[in-house]
Design a protein around this motif. Structure first.
Motif, PDB file in Angstrom:
ATOM      1  N   VAL A  36       0.842  -1.198   0.000  1.00 57.33           N
ATOM      2  CA  VAL A  36       0.000   0.000   0.000  1.00 57.33           C
ATOM      3  C   VAL A  36       0.878   1.249   0.000  1.00 57.33           C
ATOM      4  CG1 VAL A  36      -1.674   1.348   1.336  1.00 57.33           C
ATOM      5  CG2 VAL A  36      -1.994  -1.121   1.068  1.00 57.33           C
ATOM      6  N   GLN A  37       1.871   1.288   0.875  1.00 55.89           N
ATOM      7  CA  GLN A  37       2.757   2.450   0.940  1.00 55.89           C
ATOM      8  C   GLN A  37       3.507   2.657  -0.375  1.00 55.89           C
ATOM      9  OE1 GLN A  37       4.860   1.316   4.531  1.00 55.89           O
ATOM     10  NE2 GLN A  37       3.636   2.728   5.768  1.00 55.89           N
ATOM     11  N   ALA A  38       3.945   1.575  -0.993  1.00 53.48           N
ATOM     12  CA  ALA A  38       4.642   1.682  -2.280  1.00 53.48           C
ATOM     13  C   ALA A  38       3.715   2.223  -3.369  1.00 53.48           C
ATOM     14  CB  ALA A  38       5.201   0.316  -2.690  1.00 53.48           C
ATOM     15  N   GLU A  39       2.472   1.790  -3.357  1.00 56.30           N
ATOM     16  CA  GLU A  39       1.513   2.270  -4.357  1.00 56.30           C
ATOM     17  C   GLU A  39       1.216   3.756  -4.152  1.00 56.30           C
ATOM     18  OE1 GLU A  39      -0.872   2.010  -7.745  1.00 56.30           O
ATOM     19  OE2 GLU A  39       0.680   0.679  -6.969  1.00 56.30           O
ATOM     20  N   LEU A  40       1.066   4.169  -2.917  1.00 57.59           N
ATOM     21  CA  LEU A  40       0.836   5.591  -2.632  1.00 57.59           C
ATOM     22  C   LEU A  40       2.037   6.429  -3.086  1.00 57.59           C
ATOM     23  CD1 LEU A  40      -0.740   5.422   0.946  1.00 57.59           C
ATOM     24  CD2 LEU A  40      -1.930   5.753  -1.223  1.00 57.59           C
ATOM     25  N   ASN A  41       3.244   5.944  -2.831  1.00 62.13           N
ATOM     26  CA  ASN A  41       4.451   6.651  -3.263  1.00 62.13           C
ATOM     27  C   ASN A  41       4.556   6.680  -4.779  1.00 62.13           C
ATOM     28  OD1 ASN A  41       5.192   7.111  -0.605  1.00 62.13           O
ATOM     29  ND2 ASN A  41       6.548   5.342  -0.511  1.00 62.13           N
ATOM     30  N   ARG A  42       4.271   5.563  -5.417  1.00 63.43           N
ATOM     31  CA  ARG A  42       4.378   5.476  -6.870  1.00 63.43           C
ATOM     32  C   ARG A  42       3.440   6.456  -7.557  1.00 63.43           C
ATOM     33  NH1 ARG A  42       2.180   3.111 -11.296  1.00 63.43           N
ATOM     34  NH2 ARG A  42       0.446   2.110 -10.239  1.00 63.43           N
ATOM     35  N   ARG A  43       2.246   6.602  -7.008  1.00 64.24           N
ATOM     36  CA  ARG A  43       1.258   7.508  -7.600  1.00 64.24           C
ATOM     37  C   ARG A  43       1.338   8.919  -7.023  1.00 64.24           C
ATOM     38  NH1 ARG A  43      -3.908   4.576  -9.624  1.00 64.24           N
ATOM     39  NH2 ARG A  43      -3.153   2.455  -9.886  1.00 64.24           N
ATOM     40  N   LYS A  44       2.277   9.124  -6.115  1.00 65.76           N
ATOM     41  CA  LYS A  44       2.471  10.432  -5.467  1.00 65.76           C
ATOM     42  C   LYS A  44       1.174  10.939  -4.833  1.00 65.76           C
ATOM     43  CE  LYS A  44       6.289  11.846  -8.474  1.00 65.76           C
ATOM     44  NZ  LYS A  44       6.691  10.538  -8.839  1.00 65.76           N
ATOM     45  N   ILE A  45       0.528  10.043  -4.113  1.00 61.57           N
ATOM     46  CA  ILE A  45      -0.736  10.366  -3.456  1.00 61.57           C
ATOM     47  C   ILE A  45      -0.449  10.861  -2.047  1.00 61.57           C
ATOM     48  CG2 ILE A  45      -2.888   9.410  -2.539  1.00 61.57           C
ATOM     49  CD1 ILE A  45      -2.865   7.470  -4.930  1.00 61.57           C
ATOM     50  N   GLU A  46      -0.984  12.038  -1.746  1.00 63.48           N
ATOM     51  CA  GLU A  46      -0.866  12.593  -0.408  1.00 63.48           C
ATOM     52  C   GLU A  46      -2.240  12.519   0.233  1.00 63.48           C
ATOM     53  OE1 GLU A  46       0.815  16.484  -0.531  1.00 63.48           O
ATOM     54  OE2 GLU A  46       2.420  15.861  -1.877  1.00 63.48           O
ATOM     55  N   ALA A  86      -2.575  -3.884  14.430  1.00 62.96           N
ATOM     56  CA  ALA A  86      -1.425  -3.644  15.302  1.00 62.96           C
ATOM     57  C   ALA A  86      -0.282  -2.966  14.554  1.00 62.96           C
ATOM     58  CB  ALA A  86      -0.949  -4.957  15.914  1.00 62.96           C
ATOM     59  N   LEU A  87      -0.080  -3.349  13.306  1.00 69.34           N
ATOM     60  CA  LEU A  87       1.076  -2.859  12.551  1.00 69.34           C
ATOM     61  C   LEU A  87       0.892  -1.483  11.919  1.00 69.34           C
ATOM     62  CD1 LEU A  87       2.157  -6.202  10.862  1.00 69.34           C
ATOM     63  CD2 LEU A  87       3.369  -4.967  12.679  1.00 69.34           C
ATOM     64  N   ILE A  88      -0.347  -1.018  11.782  1.00 65.73           N
ATOM     65  CA  ILE A  88      -0.560   0.281  11.130  1.00 65.73           C
ATOM     66  C   ILE A  88      -0.458   1.462  12.094  1.00 65.73           C
ATOM     67  CG2 ILE A  88      -1.923  -0.644   9.223  1.00 65.73           C
ATOM     68  CD1 ILE A  88      -4.447   0.385  10.665  1.00 65.73           C
ATOM     69  N   ALA A  89      -0.357   1.179  13.380  1.00 67.88           N
ATOM     70  CA  ALA A  89      -0.267   2.258  14.367  1.00 67.88           C
ATOM     71  C   ALA A  89       0.928   3.162  14.061  1.00 67.88           C
ATOM     72  CB  ALA A  89      -0.140   1.673  15.772  1.00 67.88           C
ATOM     73  N   GLY A  90       0.679   4.459  13.989  1.00 69.57           N
ATOM     74  CA  GLY A  90       1.731   5.431  13.751  1.00 69.57           C
ATOM     75  C   GLY A  90       2.137   5.590  12.294  1.00 69.57           C
ATOM     76  N   SER A  91       1.457   4.909  11.393  1.00 69.54           N
ATOM     77  CA  SER A  91       1.803   5.015   9.970  1.00 69.54           C
ATOM     78  C   SER A  91       0.715   5.791   9.234  1.00 69.54           C
ATOM     79  CB  SER A  91       1.943   3.617   9.352  1.00 69.54           C
ATOM     80  OG  SER A  91       0.667   3.036   9.129  1.00 69.54           O
ATOM     81  N   VAL A  92       0.917   6.012   7.945  1.00 67.95           N
ATOM     82  CA  VAL A  92      -0.074   6.688   7.110  1.00 67.95           C
ATOM     83  C   VAL A  92      -1.357   5.854   7.009  1.00 67.95           C
ATOM     84  CG1 VAL A  92       0.732   5.747   4.897  1.00 67.95           C
ATOM     85  CG2 VAL A  92      -0.391   7.967   4.951  1.00 67.95           C
ATOM     86  N   LEU A  93      -1.270   4.592   7.344  1.00 66.45           N
ATOM     87  CA  LEU A  93      -2.443   3.718   7.308  1.00 66.45           C
ATOM     88  C   LEU A  93      -3.205   3.689   8.635  1.00 66.45           C
ATOM     89  CD1 LEU A  93      -0.458   2.536   5.029  1.00 66.45           C
ATOM     90  CD2 LEU A  93      -1.943   0.577   5.176  1.00 66.45           C
ATOM     91  N   ARG A 120      -4.571 -11.440  -2.396  1.00 63.22           N
ATOM     92  CA  ARG A 120      -4.314 -10.344  -3.333  1.00 63.22           C
ATOM     93  C   ARG A 120      -4.836  -9.013  -2.796  1.00 63.22           C
ATOM     94  NH1 ARG A 120      -6.801 -12.802  -7.196  1.00 63.22           N
ATOM     95  NH2 ARG A 120      -8.843 -12.028  -6.687  1.00 63.22           N
ATOM     96  N   LEU A 121      -4.006  -7.978  -2.929  1.00 60.84           N
ATOM     97  CA  LEU A 121      -4.428  -6.611  -2.653  1.00 60.84           C
ATOM     98  C   LEU A 121      -5.320  -6.179  -3.807  1.00 60.84           C
ATOM     99  CD1 LEU A 121      -4.292  -3.863  -1.203  1.00 60.84           C
ATOM    100  CD2 LEU A 121      -2.164  -3.430  -2.466  1.00 60.84           C
ATOM    101  N   GLU A 122      -6.552  -5.776  -3.514  1.00 58.20           N
ATOM    102  CA  GLU A 122      -7.484  -5.437  -4.580  1.00 58.20           C
ATOM    103  C   GLU A 122      -7.738  -3.946  -4.725  1.00 58.20           C
ATOM    104  OE1 GLU A 122     -10.961  -8.013  -4.124  1.00 58.20           O
ATOM    105  OE2 GLU A 122      -9.970  -9.294  -5.630  1.00 58.20           O
ATOM    106  N   ALA A 123      -7.787  -3.209  -3.628  1.00 59.59           N
ATOM    107  CA  ALA A 123      -8.080  -1.780  -3.718  1.00 59.59           C
ATOM    108  C   ALA A 123      -7.586  -1.056  -2.471  1.00 59.59           C
ATOM    109  CB  ALA A 123      -9.577  -1.554  -3.892  1.00 59.59           C
TER     110      ALA A 123
END
Length: 128
Positions: free
Chosen positions: A14-24, A51-58, A107-110
């Motif tokens: 997810v983070q890579a896709e956001l970076n690739r598309r330059k989504i803020e 548990a793992l998304i705490a403190g991240s953009v997610l 699979r990541l779908e959306a």
């Protein structure tokens, strides 16, 4: 619990896709397909993801899991039916001569995001 490593890879995708598309923006939801035969326990994946998304953009994002059934085609009676349990026999005639199709998906779908540049009521979805 291997679901923690699956959740970590999912978050990285997810983070890579956001970076690739330059989504803020912040992530509202992440949608995944999980097959019955994938070996992933949906509840454990949800727990690890939370548990793992705490403190991240997610942080605060929902994990939406679409469970994908497995189908079996019986070579004896030619019926195609969903696999309800892992008995590996045809639920119609009891034959062990079955061919399994599907159910192994993971699979990541959306990715649903809230675009920081849009008005507060607008949301955007990024498909995969």
């Amino acid at each position: 619990m291997h679901e923690a490593s699956v959740a970590q890879i999912l978050i990285e995708q997810v983070q890579a896709e956001l970076n690739r598309r330059k989504i803020e923006g912040s992530v509202r939801a992440v949608e995944v397909a999980v097959g019955l035969l994938s070996g992933v326990v949906p509840e454990a994946l949800e727990f690890a993801f939370s548990a793992l998304i705490a403190g991240s953009v997610l942080e605060g994002a929902r994990l939406v899991i679409r469970q994908v059934p497995a189908l079996c085609t019986c070579q004896t009676c030619q019926q195609q039916t969903p696999i309800q349990d892992l008995a590996w026999v045809c639920p119609v005639c009891g034959s062990q001569e079955i061919v399994v199709k599907g159910g192994h998906e993971l699979r990541l779908e959306a990715i649903e995001i809230v675009d920081e540049r849009a008005t507060p009521s607008d949301g955007s979805a990024v498909g995969q």
